[in-house]
Design a protein around this motif. Sequence first.
Motif: not given
Ligand SMILES: Nc1ncnc2c1ncn2[C@@H]1O[C@H](COP(=O)(O)OP(=O)(O)OP(=O)(O)O)[C@@H](O)[C@H]1O
Length: 321
Positions: A46, A184, A297, A80-86
């Motif tokens: 999203y 980040n 996250k 953090t938690g914006t979806g990079k790993n996802y």
């Molecule tokens: N844009 C998004 N849309 C839907 N779900 C998301 C999104 N971003 C994060 N998530 C959910 O949050 C979880 C954690 O996100 P993710 O590990 O991809 O964050 P990140 O950007 O890699 O964070 P970090 O910088 O801390 O490593 C994902 O497994 C997913 O379930």
Amino acid sequence: FNFLGYNVNVNSLLANPYCKYTECCNDDWIKFRRNRLMRNLTNHVYGQPLLQHAVDALTSHFNPNFQNHKALVLSFHGMTGTGKNYVSNFIADSLYINGVKSKYVHHFIGRLHFPDESKIPQYKEYLYNNLKAAIKDCPRQLFIFDEVDKTPPEVLNSIKPMVDYRDDVDGVNYSEAVFIFLSNIGADVIREHFHDLYFEKGRQREDLQMIDFEFLIQKGAFNEKGGLFHGDIIANSLIDHYIPFLPLQEEHVKKCILNEFQIRNVNLPKPEHVEHVLKFVEWGPDESLLFAKTGCKRLSSKVALLVDKYYRHESRIHNEL
Ligand SMILES: Nc1ncnc2c1ncn2[C@@H]1O[C@H](COP(=O)(O)OP(=O)(O)OP(=O)(O)O)[C@@H](O)[C@H]1O
């Protein structure tokens, strides 16, 4: 050829039967499936419209009509938690039948794999040998470097020859590989710029373009401290695309919460339960409270508790079906 009216495929007759059941370096196991990636990103990720750029980059990298002159290097930036790993996992899923579990997918995590500055020479050697052996085994590898900002720059510099414009390094050709860097770095710049475009200039999230961000991130990545900091990879312009991950707002976090319920077979959670999870989310920056500080996250554990308490019956019935 045609035999007694049957079409016989010589390739499949000659194919190694071992590769029928075990992952091998061939098109049966490795093939970029753009539609699959698009579907997953559209349905599950999203608020990140600029990801289209990453999809296009992968599409052209895997276009059989073009010859690559270097490995594809993508750099994902954002809070953090914006979806990079996802998203990296969805990319792995679109490239390999075995997805992230494929033996051709490699994860390196800054703090986990390269924690000790005194061991930099060993890390460099380990990385170089590891990558070289992998590519020799199969050219279509995916290398994901997480926490690039917590990786010593010298370690990353050791892979520079592998992502550079060269036909081969020590007799090994890296041009079919994909490298993804996650960090980040530049997150604050992205957030501030997005705030300016969205709230001050009235631009829609979906209408934003790469041009609005790319240069900013490149500058930020170069100046901020971290693995890419003054590193050779940026200095030599070896990153092909900087992909910004935009900060998430309430509407996106709500979708993430609904998604977590859905994963547990709860399609219509009570609104008060969604609101309950939302209360755990911290908002910022400062008093503006516009963006989720940790994105999506840590929502899954909160939803899991609620499902266990209030929807156990619903989720059990579905699991049994
Ligand atoms: N844009 C998004 N849309 C839907 N779900 C998301 C999104 N971003 C994060 N998530 C959910 O949050 C979880 C954690 O996100 P993710 O590990 O991809 O964050 P990140 O950007 O890699 O964070 P970090 O910088 O801390 O490593 C994902 O497994 C997913 O379930």
